[in-house]
Scaffold this motif. Sequence first.
Motif: not given
Lengths: 333, 333
Positions: A94, A108, B79-80, B92, B83-84, A97, A115, B87, A69-70
């Motif tokens: 890239x 992922x 950003x979290x 990405x 990204x969620x 999380x 990718x 996704x 988790x960022x």
Amino acid sequence: MKPTIYDVARRAGVSIATVSKVINRNGKISERTREKIVHIMAEMDYFPNLVASALSSKKTNMLGLLLPDISNPYFAEMSRHMEDRAFELGYHIVICNTDNRIDKESDYLTFLQQKGVDGILLATGAAHPQSLETLSEKKLPIVLIAREVPQLPVNTVLVDDFRGGYAATEHLLQNGHRDIAIIVESIDLASSRERLQGYRAALAEQRCPYREDRVVVSDFSIRAGMEAAGMLLDGPRQPTAIFACNDLLAIGTVQAARSRGLQVPEQLSVVGFDDTFLATVIDPALTTVGQPIREIARQAVDLLHRQMTGEEQAKQRIVLLPELVVRNSTSPV
Amino acid sequence: MKPTIYDVARRAGVSIATVSKVINRNGKISERTREKIVHIMAEMDYFPNLVASALSSKKTNMLGLLLPDISNPYFAEMSRHMEDRAFELGYHIVICNTDNRIDKESDYLTFLQQKGVDGILLATGAAHPQSLETLSEKKLPIVLIAREVPQLPVNTVLVDDFRGGYAATEHLLQNGHRDIAIIVESIDLASSRERLQGYRAALAEQRCPYREDRVVVSDFSIRAGMEAAGMLLDGPRQPTAIFACNDLLAIGTVQAARSRGLQVPEQLSVVGFDDTFLATVIDPALTTVGQPIREIARQAVDLLHRQMTGEEQAKQRIVLLPELVVRNSTSPV
DNA sequence: TGATTTTGGTTAACCGTTTTCTCCAAAACG
DNA sequence: CGTTTTGGAGAAAACGGTTAACCAAAATCA
């Protein structure tokens, strides 16, 4: 329309092969044509299409970074340093999380492979040897960060968790604490187990008994820390010190203490782990086992890079040393 | 070697076009062949190469995210959530830390274009209309987050900073404060200017004089907050309240106060902005203007997505409302 | 039954590079 | 002066997909 290498070539009166060569600085090109082409490229505002380039060269210059988790500062800081280093080396990152969920992790992982990332930084995963194995079969360079999979030969960068756990506990013992509880992040993580072992070793060293009921298994969040510490503090006998295995847990512990009217460090000493910037945000500033986060990040990226370039073939394991940072959350008993 | 679409086609006794169609679920395919191909793909452990796919379809399913620094909790949290959401939509995210430096920003911008990202989330940039202009010329969908470039019609998601600044100041005024200082992040940022305007408006509303020397321009870090607050507190007349334009600055302010032996909130009230998780980490818990970070993130990604799919053509500007969260860092004078 | 539509699939061009040959003219050599 | 090197450039085949255009066979219709 964006200009392609064909447009440049036509304009310069040469073949695309020639243009390609000046772009990539390989092959023999006379200085005269080189200059002409460079000039024309600038003039046309031409930039190579990296997707096409990736398809043909099989290099994407992208790295996948998997982490739980960022928004956890430890990982945020780590990813920042990684991105810095990666950028220096010409890579992009890239972010993925995973929340430590195996399903997201493997989703992922296959996605990243499709990718065509050049390498993977894996700072997550409660050990999922299987998917790792298939990865290493596919020759995709990978480095594990702060995670170990003993079964497999795989590149790893980590901190000496045992030593860290030992140092934290030793510090508390030296301050006269005899009833030291520990809150670990998880039991699936090798790093947690190591820290716990370090804790036990330090206790044993000082002939301080190890008690099962002084070990609480928790999670990664402040809330989890509060709850875990709450259990300890509400129990029949309060410990005089708590070693929380990451800074978030330590903060939760401090908050739990505070909400019960306990002074830190006077009535309860707390040691954290990681030394993220949070350690100096809370009051009292946290005594914590410092991880060289930046160093871990750089070493990981560098190692991955060396593996990708084939500069180094042998798998390796880089162990960095943690260092106890004494601040104000601990005091003599 | 990894199987390609050719291998699958050969094995299934069909053309690659057919395989492509079952992969992408378009075109007419009989259930029988579809199943056969699906089965064979699974059997061969085939996954489409997304680089090749990107080259021919001109879609990479990648989004670029530019932000000043991911280790700043505000951006980490944002950003979290991005990204969620990304996704969920099949994208990405490539992270780019710009440190608010124009050179890094434009480097990344061209790099991302070359990489063929489908869209860009721009949460950085002290207004660099020129590079934005070239981007919008190139038809690359983009959304600005918490940034404004008045000159250009561009998609934007932001919070009503004026209102936020107003609410923070009003709260302090209602608590009887008359000497309220403000620490702004920067003067290049529209958001900062708006917050400052809100502050001024609230002061004016209550007939409280606005004084230039109560405005300090600072930066994004705790350290910067400490220094800025230090200047205010060491001045000839200490303000009774400080409105810091983000949580990091507010924390720095609290620390500056503490290091001077001032109690917060008894001797100095502090209001922050953002309501990151940090607000409840420090003691006293921070009164702060809450941004709906998750909502901002989702709206931004959704908006970008709608633009990329062509579902919505018109540029838009989504304004979310901040909400004051009163905790313990403010009190009546 | 013959004409027409639908179904299910193929062919082949294309996306924008990289890279391996091949080729040629000029330079170097004996 | 004939022969080998060599420097510089081009032709064309990948790379692994997508997609428009097309077509044969089957189904539908009058």
